[in-house]
Every structure is written in C-alpha cells, then in structure tokens.
Design a protein around this motif. Structure first.
Motif, PDB file in Angstrom:
ATOM      1  N   SER A 175       5.779  -9.518  -2.768  1.00 34.03           N
ATOM      2  CA  SER A 175       5.227  -9.218  -4.086  1.00 34.03           C
ATOM      3  C   SER A 175       5.612  -7.803  -4.463  1.00 34.03           C
ATOM      4  N   ASN A 176       5.904  -7.605  -5.720  1.00 33.88           N
ATOM      5  CA  ASN A 176       6.300  -6.289  -6.205  1.00 33.88           C
ATOM      6  C   ASN A 176       5.069  -5.537  -6.680  1.00 33.88           C
ATOM      7  N   PHE A 177       4.034  -5.467  -5.836  1.00 30.98           N
ATOM      8  CA  PHE A 177       2.771  -4.824  -6.202  1.00 30.98           C
ATOM      9  C   PHE A 177       2.939  -3.318  -6.365  1.00 30.98           C
ATOM     10  N   ASN A 178       3.702  -2.703  -5.509  1.00 33.10           N
ATOM     11  CA  ASN A 178       3.959  -1.267  -5.594  1.00 33.10           C
ATOM     12  C   ASN A 178       5.469  -1.063  -5.569  1.00 33.10           C
ATOM     13  N   LYS A 210      -8.733  -5.852   0.499  1.00 34.05           N
ATOM     14  CA  LYS A 210      -7.855  -7.008   0.309  1.00 34.05           C
ATOM     15  C   LYS A 210      -6.368  -6.638   0.342  1.00 34.05           C
ATOM     16  N   LEU A 211      -6.002  -5.522  -0.303  1.00 36.44           N
ATOM     17  CA  LEU A 211      -4.588  -5.221  -0.508  1.00 36.44           C
ATOM     18  C   LEU A 211      -4.015  -4.091   0.345  1.00 36.44           C
ATOM     19  N   VAL A 212      -4.853  -3.257   0.936  1.00 35.69           N
ATOM     20  CA  VAL A 212      -4.318  -2.101   1.656  1.00 35.69           C
ATOM     21  C   VAL A 212      -4.694  -2.122   3.132  1.00 35.69           C
ATOM     22  N   TRP A 213      -5.975  -2.247   3.431  1.00 41.39           N
ATOM     23  CA  TRP A 213      -6.415  -2.160   4.820  1.00 41.39           C
ATOM     24  C   TRP A 213      -5.940  -3.328   5.663  1.00 41.39           C
TER      25      TRP A 213
END
Length: 155
Positions: A100-103, A61-64
């Motif tokens: 988004s400030n996810f990382n 969901k978040l990386v690939w």
C-alpha cells in the motif's frame, strides 16, 4: 544480507508517539493553568481526548504492528526482526505480497502459508523512494524473488 525495510521505522514507532501524546498532554495541561485558577469546562478536554484516542487506534493498527527490520538473506529467505525476536521466512511459505502506498515508503504485507512467530501476516515499511507515486523497486524485486523461489520448489 541486504536490508529492505526502512530505517525511519524507529522514528515512526518510538519517537513520533511520544511527540503526539506529549503535545496533547501539554495542550490539555495548559488549559488547566491558562485561566489563572478559574474552572475549566470539562468539554474543553474533549478534543485532546478524541485526538489521543484517534492517535492510539491509528498507531496501533498502522504503525506499531510493523516489523522493526527486514533483511533479504539470500535468494530464498527473509529475516524478520520485531520486538527483540527474529524469524526466518522461506519464500515458498509466502502466499501473497501486498503493498500500500500509505506513506512515501509504502507498507508491505506478506501473507504466509504457515503462520510463524509473528502470525499469518507480517508487515513492514519498505525503503523510501524519491517520487511518491512511482513503483517501489524493493517491492518489485521482492515479488520477483518470491515468485522465482516458488517456481524452484515446484519444479
């Protein structure tokens, strides 16, 4: 051309999953041989299986789903590279820029008016910044350029 996506995406998409799933496989495999031939409870494999499932869903969901590279070509075009394919996106085709400030870098999602080769939304990891809570200058610049491109088309 100026690269606006992070270079660390190679680690996030290709190296980290190998480390994650490799560690879980070694952990589960070590339980088989740790007791010197004694039977291991099937429940002992519950934790590694849950972590593998969580890791797969999280990464899918978040990386690939992130683009490999994003380049700012000129004042009105982005070049997106993902899985060996390329697509050019004109700024007037961008409806919204989400961030988004996810990382530390922040994930950027471009919502397109007309879906392209990668769909209606294209996401990428922006270049990192020193202070994680500060605004991302790359994203702010991109928003201003896209807005200026829309005004040029509408004028």
């Amino acid at each position: 051309m100026k690269r606006i996506s992070s270079k660390i995406i190679v680690f996030q998409k290709r190296i980290f999953p190998v480390i994650w799933f490799g560690f879980l496989a070694v952990f589960a495999g070590s339980m088989l041989f740790a007791k010197g031939g004694q039977r291991v409870s099937p429940f002992a494999f519950f934790f590694p299986l849950v972590m593998a499932g969580f890791g797969f869903i999280f990464m899918r969901k978040l990386v690939w789903s992130l683009a490999d590279e994003v380049w700012l070509c000129d004042d009105e075009t982005l070049l997106i590279k993902k899985s060996g394919r390329e697509e050019r996106i004109e700024f007037p085709n961008v409806v919204n820029v989400g961030w988004s400030n996810f990382n530390n870098a922040g994930n950027v999602t471009l919502t397109l008016r007309t879906p392209g080769a990668f769909g209606r939304e294209v996401s990428f990891m922006a270049q990192s910044r020193l202070w994680p809570f500060a605004r991302n200058e790359v994203v702010d610049d991109l928003i201003l350029r896209i807005d200026a491109g829309r005004h040029r088309v509408n004028a």
